[in-house]
Design an enzyme around this catalytic site. Structure first.
Site, PDB file in Angstrom:
ATOM      1  N   THR A 185      -0.670  11.117   1.202  1.00 38.83           N
ATOM      2  CA  THR A 185      -0.104  10.686  -0.082  1.00 38.83           C
ATOM      3  C   THR A 185       1.217  11.381  -0.376  1.00 38.83           C
ATOM      4  O   THR A 185       1.582  12.375   0.256  1.00 38.83           O
ATOM      5  CB  THR A 185      -1.072  11.002  -1.244  1.00 38.83           C
ATOM      6  N   CYS A 186       1.929  10.867  -1.388  1.00 44.48           N
ATOM      7  CA  CYS A 186       3.240  11.394  -1.764  1.00 44.48           C
ATOM      8  C   CYS A 186       3.127  12.493  -2.798  1.00 44.48           C
ATOM      9  O   CYS A 186       3.926  12.566  -3.728  1.00 44.48           O
ATOM     10  CB  CYS A 186       4.120  10.274  -2.292  1.00 44.48           C
ATOM     11  N   ASP A 187       2.118  13.328  -2.696  1.00 43.33           N
ATOM     12  CA  ASP A 187       2.001  14.464  -3.589  1.00 43.33           C
ATOM     13  C   ASP A 187       2.057  15.710  -2.718  1.00 43.33           C
ATOM     14  O   ASP A 187       1.313  15.811  -1.743  1.00 43.33           O
ATOM     15  CB  ASP A 187       0.664  14.388  -4.346  1.00 43.33           C
ATOM     16  N   ASN A 212      -1.731   6.338  -5.008  1.00 36.91           N
ATOM     17  CA  ASN A 212      -0.743   5.844  -4.038  1.00 36.91           C
ATOM     18  C   ASN A 212      -1.208   4.570  -3.337  1.00 36.91           C
ATOM     19  O   ASN A 212      -0.708   4.217  -2.275  1.00 36.91           O
ATOM     20  CB  ASN A 212      -0.457   6.891  -2.942  1.00 36.91           C
TER      21      ASN A 212
END
Ligand SMILES: *Cc1c(COP(=O)(O)O)cnc(C)c1O
Length: 376
Positions: A323-325, A366
């Site tokens: 994910t984009c975290d 996401n």
């Protein structure tokens, strides 16, 4: 990994991460708990893995259930569980949920303060309550800190209040912290419990039950003591602090019941380096903290990770989720060894994932689907 899981994975190839749980392992864990603590009733902690097949198996084997919400109570009842075998063990409950559980027939509730006792007295008259006391969680890899339980000195007052309001002051509970590697961790809490029993007796109220909580570990990277060793240590502590008047006891295993029963098959999405001179690889999987591996938080739970290339030369790498975290890094402080020949598209097997994975996976952060689960 069990042969049944290996065969299942071979026969049913599939894209995307998935958890596979082997019911044979759950069955043998239940038997091991019953044998190690023969006079203790098992209340499976539903939050560890509420898959209907697991609940049904445990119900058929005679298990009781520790639940935290109406949702969990409904799941247990759908699996055939009866209200007399359900404990509403969360100390933080809405009054309307207590009333709903009572209407279904649930009569056992956890408390850790007078305000919670009052809610129960109002909408679940005559029920049994047990008071949870604080436990420091040392020795546990996933400590449960100060959120639940009151100081032991306050417990007699909470229980006496319950008694005065017409409830049954049933006993004491504690949780020594999850993934507790020290078999002696129960000793101190039982000493405190014994003192509370005596204090209550002086007030004319006889408690009858000690809820020993969960905390029994699953085998991850580090070796753990056997269930029998926990059983022996707990029995010794009961003898020491209660003498010949050993109370009724219950345990609430979650991780120890299902952790080792499941494993996750995941896939390598990307392998990269952060600079030309950096020799540490970053390995990105299609599962991370938001897909079910939340217990890698602060690298607390270290799952064994295997690939089909583990006979090759191994080198340390950082492992991260998709994910984009930026919090979605699984292991960086203590890097993992993975084969240098590992490639994008290879499968990796993450072991001992039967507990606290499906329930921790997000709905669609996401756009990634929740963790798929198969119980075989
Ligand atoms: C989570 C929980 C358990 C289970 O703990 P494990 O360490 O997984 O065995 C038991 N009792 C209560 C009250 C819990 O909240």
């Amino acid at each position: 990994m069990t042969d049944r899981i290996r065969q299942f994975l071979r026969r049913h190839r599939e894209d995307g991460p998935r958890l596979v749980v082997d019911l044979d392992v759950v069955r043998s864990n239940y038997n091991a708990f019953s044998k190690a603590l023969p006079d203790t009733r098992v209340f499976y902690a539903v939050k560890a893995n509420p898959a209907p097949e697991i609940l049904k198996l445990l119900n058929d084997m005679g298990s009781c259930f520790d639940t935290a919400s109406m949702g969990e109570i409904d799941l247990v009842m759908q699996a055939g569980g009866t209200p007399d075998r359900i404990s509403f063990g969360n100390t933080i409950k809405k009054e309307k949920d207590i009333a709903a559980a009572y209407a279904l027939g649930v009569r056992l509730f956890a408390v850790d303060c007078e305000a919670e006792v009052e809610k129960i007295a109002r909408v679940a008259p005559g029920s049994k309550v047990f008071c949870r006391i604080l436990c420091d969680g040392s020795g546990a890899e996933w400590p449960l800190s100060r959120k639940f339980g009151c100081a032991p000195e306050m417990a007699p007052q909470v229980l006496e209040h319950a008694h005065k309001l017409g409830l049954v002051a049933h006993g004491i509970s504690f949780h020594v912290g999850s993934q507790q590697n020290n078999v002696k961790a129960w000793d101190r809490a039982l000493k405190t419990s014994g003192a509370i029993f005596r204090e209550m007796a002086e007030r004319g109220i006889n408690l009858s039950m000690v809820n020993l909580g969960g905390g029994f570990p699953a085998q991850y990277l580090r070796d753990i003591p056997k269930v029998e060793e926990y059983g022996q240590a707990i029995f010794r502590a009961l003898r020491k602090h209660f003498g010949n008047r050993i109370p009724e006891t219950i345990i609430e295993p979650g991780r120890g019941m299902v952790g080792a029963a499941g494993m996750i098959e995941a896939e390598v999405v990307l392998i990269s380096k952060k600079s030309a001179t950096d020799n540490q690889r970053w390995v990105y999987l299609d599962i991370g903290k938001f897909g079910g591996l939340a217990e890698t938080m602060e690298e607390a739970i270290r799952y064994p990770i295997r690939t089909e290339k583990d006979d090759d030369v191994m080198a340390p790498c950082v492992i991260a989720g998709p994910t984009c975290d930026s919090a979605d890094v699984l292991y960086e402080k203590t890097p993992y060894l993975l084969p240098v020949s590992l490639e994008i598209g290879d499968k990796v097997l993450i072991e001992a994932c039967g507990a606290y994975t499906t329930t921790y996976s997000s709905v669609a952060f996401n756009g990634f689907e929740p963790l798929k689960s198969y119980v075989i």
